[in-house]
Motif scaffolding. Structure first.
Motif, mmCIF file in Angstrom:
data_model
loop_
_atom_site.group_PDB
_atom_site.id
_atom_site.type_symbol
_atom_site.label_atom_id
_atom_site.label_comp_id
_atom_site.label_asym_id
_atom_site.label_seq_id
_atom_site.Cartn_x
_atom_site.Cartn_y
_atom_site.Cartn_z
ATOM 1 N N ASP A 201 -28.988 31.123 37.322
ATOM 2 C CA ASP A 201 -27.547 31.118 37.084
ATOM 3 C C ASP A 201 -27.242 30.471 35.731
ATOM 4 O OD1 ASP A 201 -27.822 28.391 37.471
ATOM 5 O OD2 ASP A 201 -26.901 28.390 39.458
ATOM 6 N N ALA A 202 -25.975 30.485 35.340
ATOM 7 C CA ALA A 202 -25.590 30.016 34.009
ATOM 8 C C ALA A 202 -25.951 28.550 33.785
ATOM 9 C CB ALA A 202 -24.089 30.226 33.788
ATOM 10 N N ALA A 203 -25.722 27.720 34.775
ATOM 11 C CA ALA A 203 -26.011 26.286 34.626
ATOM 12 C C ALA A 203 -27.513 26.051 34.487
ATOM 13 C CB ALA A 203 -25.461 25.511 35.820
ATOM 14 N N THR A 204 -28.315 26.755 35.280
ATOM 15 C CA THR A 204 -29.763 26.591 35.221
ATOM 16 C C THR A 204 -30.308 27.100 33.891
ATOM 17 O OG1 THR A 204 -29.787 26.926 37.614
ATOM 18 C CG2 THR A 204 -31.896 26.982 36.499
ATOM 19 N N THR A 205 -29.777 28.229 33.428
ATOM 20 C CA THR A 205 -30.189 28.771 32.131
ATOM 21 C C THR A 205 -29.848 27.793 31.015
ATOM 22 O OG1 THR A 205 -29.850 31.026 32.930
ATOM 23 C CG2 THR A 205 -29.970 30.726 30.553
ATOM 24 N N SER A 206 -28.686 27.177 31.109
ATOM 25 C CA SER A 206 -28.283 26.181 30.118
ATOM 26 C C SER A 206 -29.235 24.986 30.139
ATOM 27 C CB SER A 206 -26.854 25.728 30.397
ATOM 28 O OG SER A 206 -26.451 24.753 29.476
ATOM 29 N N ASN A 207 -29.635 24.560 31.332
ATOM 30 C CA ASN A 207 -30.596 23.454 31.451
ATOM 31 C C ASN A 207 -31.951 23.836 30.854
ATOM 32 O OD1 ASN A 207 -28.702 21.834 32.723
ATOM 33 N ND2 ASN A 207 -29.381 22.395 34.775
ATOM 34 N N LEU A 208 -32.366 25.085 31.053
ATOM 35 C CA LEU A 208 -33.624 25.553 30.473
ATOM 36 C C LEU A 208 -33.539 25.555 28.954
ATOM 37 C CD1 LEU A 208 -36.453 26.756 30.669
ATOM 38 C CD2 LEU A 208 -35.383 29.015 30.887
ATOM 39 N N ARG A 209 -32.449 26.031 28.420
ATOM 40 C CA ARG A 209 -32.273 26.038 26.961
ATOM 41 C C ARG A 209 -32.305 24.618 26.405
ATOM 42 N NH1 ARG A 209 -31.045 30.775 24.626
ATOM 43 N NH2 ARG A 209 -30.380 32.487 25.953
ATOM 44 N N ARG A 210 -31.679 23.692 27.128
ATOM 45 C CA ARG A 210 -31.666 22.286 26.702
ATOM 46 C C ARG A 210 -33.081 21.711 26.723
ATOM 47 N NH1 ARG A 210 -28.072 20.808 30.083
ATOM 48 N NH2 ARG A 210 -26.335 21.374 28.760
ATOM 49 N N ALA A 211 -33.846 22.022 27.770
ATOM 50 C CA ALA A 211 -35.227 21.535 27.868
ATOM 51 C C ALA A 211 -36.080 22.108 26.735
ATOM 52 C CB ALA A 211 -35.821 21.913 29.224
ATOM 53 N N CYS A 212 -35.861 23.369 26.415
ATOM 54 C CA CYS A 212 -36.597 23.989 25.308
ATOM 55 C C CYS A 212 -36.236 23.322 23.987
ATOM 56 C CB CYS A 212 -36.302 25.491 25.240
ATOM 57 S SG CYS A 212 -37.094 26.451 26.540
ATOM 58 N N PHE A 213 -34.963 23.061 23.776
ATOM 59 C CA PHE A 213 -34.522 22.421 22.535
ATOM 60 C C PHE A 213 -35.162 21.046 22.378
ATOM 61 C CE2 PHE A 213 -31.558 19.714 20.163
ATOM 62 C CZ PHE A 213 -31.474 20.438 18.984
ATOM 63 N N LYS A 214 -35.209 20.272 23.472
ATOM 64 C CA LYS A 214 -35.804 18.936 23.415
ATOM 65 C C LYS A 214 -37.294 18.990 23.112
ATOM 66 C CE LYS A 214 -32.535 16.604 26.456
ATOM 67 N NZ LYS A 214 -32.324 15.993 27.772
ATOM 68 N N ALA A 215 -37.962 20.067 23.560
ATOM 69 C CA ALA A 215 -39.401 20.207 23.347
ATOM 70 C C ALA A 215 -39.720 20.961 22.054
ATOM 71 C CB ALA A 215 -40.032 20.930 24.526
ATOM 72 N N ASN A 216 -38.699 21.246 21.253
ATOM 73 C CA ASN A 216 -38.863 21.965 19.989
ATOM 74 C C ASN A 216 -39.428 23.384 20.211
ATOM 75 O OD1 ASN A 216 -38.460 22.170 17.263
ATOM 76 N ND2 ASN A 216 -40.443 21.321 16.714
ATOM 77 N N LYS B 23 -45.680 23.699 29.003
ATOM 78 C CA LYS B 23 -45.250 22.436 29.614
ATOM 79 C C LYS B 23 -43.788 22.506 30.040
ATOM 80 C CE LYS B 23 -48.532 19.285 27.428
ATOM 81 N NZ LYS B 23 -48.708 18.171 26.506
ATOM 82 N N VAL B 24 -42.948 23.137 29.208
ATOM 83 C CA VAL B 24 -41.524 23.285 29.551
ATOM 84 C C VAL B 24 -41.382 24.127 30.815
ATOM 85 C CG1 VAL B 24 -39.332 24.317 28.831
ATOM 86 C CG2 VAL B 24 -40.642 22.958 27.218
ATOM 87 N N ILE B 25 -42.098 25.245 30.871
ATOM 88 C CA ILE B 25 -42.019 26.130 32.039
ATOM 89 C C ILE B 25 -42.492 25.397 33.291
ATOM 90 C CG2 ILE B 25 -43.014 28.195 33.110
ATOM 91 C CD1 ILE B 25 -43.021 29.462 30.285
#
Length: 172
Positions: free
Chosen positions: A32-47, A93-95
């Motif tokens: 869902d949109a919130a989970t996708t947003s959290n995934l994008r945030r996790a990716c951003f933090k991990a570069n 690692k992010v996944i």
């Protein structure tokens, strides 16, 4: 999307593929949109760069690239997201970390890491365990320093006198 726009996207993807040695393909459908947003945030933090791509355009970009992606274009079915990073194991690692919260998504379709192709979600653990260049250099330095540290500690335990040092060295 016009033909010119598609051509531009293919050129951009081809350039992006040429500039990196770590490419992961994943399926993030069903989030869902919130989970996708959290995934994008996790990716951003991990570069890690995360982008949703059209399979046909990515396939054409892979064909136009100088790299050999092996069987990777065959996994371009259904929804596909591309994860690009400098560290070979960062997307894995992010996944893996993200799955602790959201069960089976994102699903790893395949990866291209340092000219090696990994196909399937069962390769995730192998990809997580890949060491970065910096980690390998650190391991090598540690291995090289270990014998030197043993000699120095043996010399110091000899009491600092020449006879003690010679005795310690002869025992080693």
């Amino acid at each position: 999307m016009t033909r010119e726009e598609k051509s531009q996207v293919i050129q951009d993807l081809t350039a992006q593929l040429a500039d990196t040695s770590t490419i992961y393909l994943a399926d993030i459908s069903g989030l869902d949109a919130a989970t996708t947003s959290n995934l994008r945030r996790a990716c951003f933090k991990a570069n890690v760069q995360l982008a949703v791509v059209k399979n046909t355009l990515l396939s054409k970009a892979m064909e136009a690239s100088d790299k050999d992606f092996g069987e990777l274009p065959d996994v371009l079915k259904g929804n596909t997201s591309i994860l690009i990073a400098e560290a070979a194991n960062a997307p894995a690692k992010v996944i893996k970390e993200f799955r602790k919260k959201s069960k089976d998504r994102p699903l790893l379709k395949g990866a291209y890491v340092e000219e090696a192709v990994y196909i399937g979600d069962d390769q995730l653990d192998a990809l997580v365990n890949i060491k970065s260049r910096e980690e390998l250099i650190g391991d090598i330095i540690t291995l090289l320093q270990s014998p030197a540290k043993n000699v120095v500690s043996a010399l110091q335990s000899g009491g600092g006198k020449l006879s003690g040092i010679l005795k310690t060295l002869s025992e080693k």
